[in-house]
Design a protein around this motif. Structure first.
Motif, PDB file in Angstrom:
ATOM      1  N   ALA A 135     -39.486  18.921  -9.912  1.00  0.00           N
ATOM      2  CA  ALA A 135     -39.237  17.532 -10.495  1.00  0.00           C
ATOM      3  C   ALA A 135     -40.215  17.079 -11.703  1.00  0.00           C
ATOM      4  O   ALA A 135     -40.102  16.611 -12.592  1.00  0.00           O
ATOM      5  N   ASN A 157     -25.339  20.123  -6.668  1.00  0.00           N
ATOM      6  CA  ASN A 157     -24.880  19.173  -7.944  1.00  0.00           C
ATOM      7  C   ASN A 157     -23.332  19.042  -7.324  1.00  0.00           C
ATOM      8  O   ASN A 157     -22.884  17.769  -7.794  1.00  0.00           O
ATOM      9  N   ARG A 172     -22.763  16.087  -5.118  1.00  0.00           N
ATOM     10  CA  ARG A 172     -22.757  14.821  -6.079  1.00  0.00           C
ATOM     11  C   ARG A 172     -21.667  14.418  -6.840  1.00  0.00           C
ATOM     12  O   ARG A 172     -21.394  13.189  -6.712  1.00  0.00           O
ATOM     13  N   GLU A 215     -25.179   9.361  -4.585  1.00  0.00           N
ATOM     14  CA  GLU A 215     -26.557  10.067  -4.556  1.00  0.00           C
ATOM     15  C   GLU A 215     -27.014  10.408  -3.149  1.00  0.00           C
ATOM     16  O   GLU A 215     -26.800   9.194  -2.417  1.00  0.00           O
ATOM     17  N   GLU A 256     -31.666  13.538 -17.105  1.00  0.00           N
ATOM     18  CA  GLU A 256     -31.734  12.665 -16.180  1.00  0.00           C
ATOM     19  C   GLU A 256     -30.826  13.251 -14.945  1.00  0.00           C
ATOM     20  O   GLU A 256     -31.319  13.194 -13.764  1.00  0.00           O
ATOM     21  N   GLU A 257     -29.750  13.871 -15.187  1.00  0.00           N
ATOM     22  CA  GLU A 257     -28.752  14.211 -13.973  1.00  0.00           C
ATOM     23  C   GLU A 257     -29.498  15.600 -13.579  1.00  0.00           C
ATOM     24  O   GLU A 257     -29.454  15.780 -12.314  1.00  0.00           O
ATOM     25  N   LYS A 271     -32.569  14.920 -11.004  1.00  0.00           N
ATOM     26  CA  LYS A 271     -32.016  14.462  -9.617  1.00  0.00           C
ATOM     27  C   LYS A 271     -31.724  15.741  -8.868  1.00  0.00           C
ATOM     28  O   LYS A 271     -32.206  15.778  -7.574  1.00  0.00           O
ATOM     29  N   ASP A 272     -31.156  16.831  -9.361  1.00  0.00           N
ATOM     30  CA  ASP A 272     -31.028  17.943  -8.598  1.00  0.00           C
ATOM     31  C   ASP A 272     -32.443  18.716  -8.280  1.00  0.00           C
ATOM     32  O   ASP A 272     -32.672  19.142  -7.078  1.00  0.00           O
ATOM     33  N   LYS A 320     -35.250  16.849  -7.852  1.00  0.00           N
ATOM     34  CA  LYS A 320     -35.975  16.413  -7.004  1.00  0.00           C
ATOM     35  C   LYS A 320     -35.412  16.601  -5.326  1.00  0.00           C
ATOM     36  O   LYS A 320     -35.956  16.720  -4.438  1.00  0.00           O
ATOM     37  N   LYS A 377     -35.119   9.509  -2.903  1.00  0.00           N
ATOM     38  CA  LYS A 377     -34.843   8.385  -4.001  1.00  0.00           C
ATOM     39  C   LYS A 377     -34.793   8.956  -5.306  1.00  0.00           C
ATOM     40  O   LYS A 377     -35.607   9.338  -5.847  1.00  0.00           O
ATOM     41  N   LEU A 378     -33.418   8.979  -5.850  1.00  0.00           N
ATOM     42  CA  LEU A 378     -33.233   9.402  -6.833  1.00  0.00           C
ATOM     43  C   LEU A 378     -32.941   8.555  -7.958  1.00  0.00           C
ATOM     44  O   LEU A 378     -32.755   8.783  -9.295  1.00  0.00           O
TER      45      LEU A 378
END
Length: 370
Positions: free
Chosen positions: A142, A224, A227, A233, A344-345, A348-349, A351, A369-370
């Motif tokens: 990340a 993914n 989600r 999330e 940004e998408e 999240k993956d 993280k 915490k995404l």
């Protein structure tokens, strides 16, 4: 203004009149106008197997065109020049591709190289002032992903990530059904992604190039997928790693990881990511009022699926063709996809992957915490 793409969506996706005809096989009709809008001119960086797949798919695109290549192998460049009519001035290697900033005939670079190379290459492309499409995972962690996003924002270029499933018709139908409340409150998701990997010398089993193992390559699909199918999330993750062959799957290269995640609504999910088990390509979503099952769920197609209402019958169109058409619309026309494909998408993956590796190593439940 009607465009060829609009026409295809009306005929190919909505009414399913031409479910399996390739884009290039449709004749012009009185109700269709030839596309005369902007075209995204793309150079592909990395001329391996997937780069070839994308190049072939782009032959059917009308909003995106392959115009350049970047490779460390001169013979590949020559082959692609001949096959795809690429001019010499649009050919670069990994040492000189920064010069692409002076080439007005290229709008975007699609980075299709080993995972650990994405960070440096994407930042260099951004500094050259070109839009970036990057294969997933966007980076190996990340921290790198955030720095790539920051670099693209600073350079005022778009950063998109190759989430082809975000444009796949059956996948989008499941999302539509969930949004319409057809499944009721979502209770459970299961994602299984894996295959028995081949050549032990390939880059995917090299920690320095891949950044990990199966999780980085195939497990990310399940992350993914949950989600976009659950529609939330995750807020925690637990994980357990199994390694049966440490000679092939060396330190830092995961063979098989089972992991679990929880979502704010109380929905839970169970996942399996493996480089040592074949026939793993299945998503299963359960709500209080119904279910959706997709198998295969993420392969190159055709995707197959059913819900409590019956079989999903949306057409199969080559994923990479649809992806490049839609990404051209995002970059050139400011279109907003139903499911994001931006940096940004992808962050999240990354993280979540960081947390999965930490959970597997420590045996602890890791908050997200995404």
């Amino acid at each position: 203004m009607d465009t060829r793409r609009d026409f295809l969506q009306k005929l190919g996706i909505s009414s399913l009149v031409l479910p399996f005809m390739p884009l290039s096989g449709l004749a012009t009709t009185k109700t269709e106008k030839l596309y005369d809008g902007p075209v995204l001119r793309v150079a592909i960086m990395g001329l391996g197997g997937y780069g070839t797949r994308v190049a072939e798919a782009m032959k059917s695109c009308v909003k995106a065109k392959l115009v350049g290549v970047i490779s460390g192998t001169p013979s590949k460049i020559k082959d692609w020049q001949a096959k795809y009519s690429i001019p010499e001035k649009n050919c670069y290697n990994y040492e000189n591709f920064d010069e692409i900033k002076n080439n007005p005939d290229i709008d975007a670079i699609y980075v299709i190289t080993p995972n650990a190379l994405h960070y440096d290459q994407v930042i260099r492309v951004a500094k050259a002032g070109k839009h970036v499409i990057c294969e997933k995972p966007m980076a190996v962690n990340a921290k790198e992903g955030q720095e790539m996003i920051d670099a693209c924002k600073k350079a005022n270029v778009k950063l998109l990530v190759g989430y082809r499933m975000h444009f796949e018709p059956k996948t989008l139908e499941v999302i539509r059904l969930r949004n319409a409340g057809e499944f009721g409150k979502i209770m459970f998701f299961q994602g299984q992604c894996g295959f028995k990997i081949g050549d032990p010398a390939q880059w995917r089993l090299n920690k320095k190039l891949a950044g990990g193992g199966a999780m980085m390559d195939i497990g990310i699909y399940a992350i993914n997928g949950s989600r976009y199918m659950v529609g939330e999330e995750p807020v925690w993750v637990t994980a357990q790693e199994t390694k049966t062959n440490p000679q092939i799957f060396k330190e830092g290269v995961d063979e098989t990881i089972q992991f679990q995640m929880g979502f704010p609504s109380g929905a839970v999910a169970s996942y399996l990511s493996s480089y040592n088990i074949n026939y793993l390509d299945r998503f299963y979503l359960v709500g209080e009022k119904g279910f959706a099952e997709m198998q295969p769920s993420t392969g190159y197609g055709p995707i197959k699926g059913r819900t409590h209402k019956g079989e999903l019958t949306q057409p199969h169109i080559t994923h990479q063709t649809v992806q490049m058409e839609e990404m051209a619309g995002i970059i050139l026309e400011g279109k907003e996809p139903i499911v994001p494909v931006n940096g940004e998408e992808a962050l999240k993956d990354l993280k979540i992957i960081d947390a999965i590796y930490l959970a597997a190593k420590t045996g602890k439940k890791i908050p997200l915490k995404l």
